[in-house]
Design a protein around this motif. Structure first.
Motif, PDB file in Angstrom:
ATOM      1  N   VAL A  13       0.831  -1.204   0.000  1.00 33.79           N
ATOM      2  CA  VAL A  13       0.000   0.000   0.000  1.00 33.79           C
ATOM      3  C   VAL A  13       0.867   1.256   0.000  1.00 33.79           C
ATOM      4  N   LEU A  14       2.008   1.216   0.684  1.00 32.49           N
ATOM      5  CA  LEU A  14       2.884   2.388   0.728  1.00 32.49           C
ATOM      6  C   LEU A  14       3.385   2.735  -0.666  1.00 32.49           C
ATOM      7  N   GLU A  15       3.792   1.722  -1.421  1.00 35.40           N
ATOM      8  CA  GLU A  15       4.271   1.951  -2.784  1.00 35.40           C
ATOM      9  C   GLU A  15       3.127   2.313  -3.709  1.00 35.40           C
ATOM     10  N   ASP A  16       2.052   1.555  -3.653  1.00 34.96           N
ATOM     11  CA  ASP A  16       0.945   1.737  -4.600  1.00 34.96           C
ATOM     12  C   ASP A  16       0.239   3.076  -4.413  1.00 34.96           C
ATOM     13  N   GLN A  17       0.044   3.500  -3.156  1.00 34.54           N
ATOM     14  CA  GLN A  17      -0.755   4.699  -2.889  1.00 34.54           C
ATOM     15  C   GLN A  17       0.086   5.963  -2.663  1.00 34.54           C
ATOM     16  N   TYR A  18       1.366   5.798  -2.359  1.00 34.93           N
ATOM     17  CA  TYR A  18       2.179   6.979  -2.022  1.00 34.93           C
ATOM     18  C   TYR A  18       3.491   7.035  -2.794  1.00 34.93           C
ATOM     19  N   PHE A  19       4.417   6.126  -2.537  1.00 40.13           N
ATOM     20  CA  PHE A  19       5.763   6.247  -3.092  1.00 40.13           C
ATOM     21  C   PHE A  19       5.779   6.338  -4.606  1.00 40.13           C
ATOM     22  N   SER A  20       4.841   5.674  -5.282  1.00 34.67           N
ATOM     23  CA  SER A  20       4.869   5.607  -6.745  1.00 34.67           C
ATOM     24  C   SER A  20       4.341   6.860  -7.433  1.00 34.67           C
TER      25      SER A  20
END
Length: 361
Positions: free
Chosen positions: A273-280
């Motif tokens: 979720v961190l990558e999919d919703q924020y980091f990316s």
């Protein structure tokens, strides 16, 4: 495969290597680099600090098979979480979201299965840290007795606590309620035990939702205020599927403030979720990478993989790759501390040290 290239690359005349003893089951004569060459080796994390060896319900991936997933992917250390909040054995569900209305309640069941598997195999590669996940933070008076039972059955074997839920909005349809300030005050006896044993505890504590991004922040602030000397790991940096639109600058400011106030707080970077919703998102990855570069000793990596039998190696491989993408943007110091496991080793008080990152020529 690319991931399997975490072992030393042979034939590179300028790369210094040394022969090391192979762990049981590994190829004889394994070579290990003195330094980690980021231009040749994978960016995927070498430790998985947040791995659920047991599912919420139904069959689990067999223990030996899951260990094979870790070896194949280059993960050499992992925290061995169960899932303390289990579905009823007669529910027929494997995942709580499939069964709204079905209660999900804390249980010792998964911890004891994990401990039995660990004692039978005692794996050295990967090296595992058993975790207590049974704790009901809404009924803290039951926790010391539970720890005493674990001490009796498996003395000295549990080196971690959690993931346990302070507040998890996704479980609200399954009768979960946030812990209260009064509950948190009553944690003192078991938190004293964890503190004396220097055992980290991973708390799932949602910051809030898209409607109220910081609704539950006061709960974590209360924990940090009352237990500043405990090793507290904040799962997913407080983010969740229910909080997908928070301003990254505001989120980073909150994280930075709490890290500054509490030197024993560690951020858990697990869950895609961190990558999919924020980091990316465009421009956002650099903001978080810069934040981690400023605080290289304050975060640990993980997949948040749940070992349900309906998953195969390719699912774990993908989760590891996705949750490791932030590593590519880190400077060498943060990469060593986070991706290569130095912070994880320090949290557990291990003598092991992560390799230094090779200097660029």
């Amino acid at each position: 495969m690319r991931i399997n290239r975490r072992l030393a690359v042979l034939g590179a005349a300028m790369t210094v290597i040394t022969i090391v003893a192979s762990p049981a089951g590994a190829d004889a004569g394994r070579l290990k680099q003195r330094c980690y060459d980021r231009t040749r080796e994978p960016y995927t994390s070498a430790v998985d600090s947040h791995l659920h060896f047991r599912p919420f319900g139904g069959k689990a991936i067999p223990f030996d098979e899951l260990l094979g997933y870790l070896r194949k992917s280059g993960v050499r250390h992992a925290s061995m979480y169960g899932i303390g909040q289990t579905l009823p054995v007669d529910s027929g569900c494997t995942y709580y979201l499939e069964c709204p209305g079905t209660p999900v309640v804390p249980s010792m069941r998964n911890d004891f299965v994990n401990a039995a598997n660990y004692v039978e195999e005692r794996p050295k590669d990967p090296e595992l840290a058993l975790s207590m996940t049974f704790m009901d933070l809404n009924r803290p008076e039951t926790i010391p007795e539970g720890i005493a039972l674990y001490d009796k059955e498996y003395p000295g074997m549990f080196r971690w606590a959690g993931e346990v839920n302070l507040v998890k909005q996704a479980l609200f349809p399954n009768h979960h309620k946030p812990a209260t300030s009064e509950n948190i005050k009553n944690w003192a006896p078991f938190m004293k035990t964890l503190r004396e044993r220097r055992i980290p505890i991973t708390l799932h504590s949602d910051l809030g939702s898209d409607a109220e991004p910081t609704k539950y922040l006061p709960l974590m602030e209360e924990v940090l205020r009352l237990y500043p000397h405990n090793k507290i790991v904040w799962a997913h940096m407080g983010l969740s599927k229910e909080l997908s639109t928070m301003n990254p600058d505001e989120h980073i400011r909150i994280m930075q403030r709490l890290l500054r106030q509490d030197p024993n707080l560690t951020l858990d970077l697990s869950w895609r979720v961190l990558e999919d919703q924020y980091f990316s998102k465009p421009g956002v990855r650099k903001k978080y990478a810069d934040f981690l570069d400023r605080n290289p000793t304050r975060a640990i990596p993980g997949t948040d993989f749940v070992a349900s039998r309906n998953k195969e190696y390719k699912v774990y491989e993908e989760e590891l790759e996705v949750t490791s993408r932030i590593n590519k943007a880190l400077n060498n110091t943060a990469f060593r501390d986070i991706a290569l496991g130095e912070n994880y080793f320090r949290l557990l008080g291990m003598k092991e040290s992560a390799p230094q990152v090779c200097r660029a020529h």
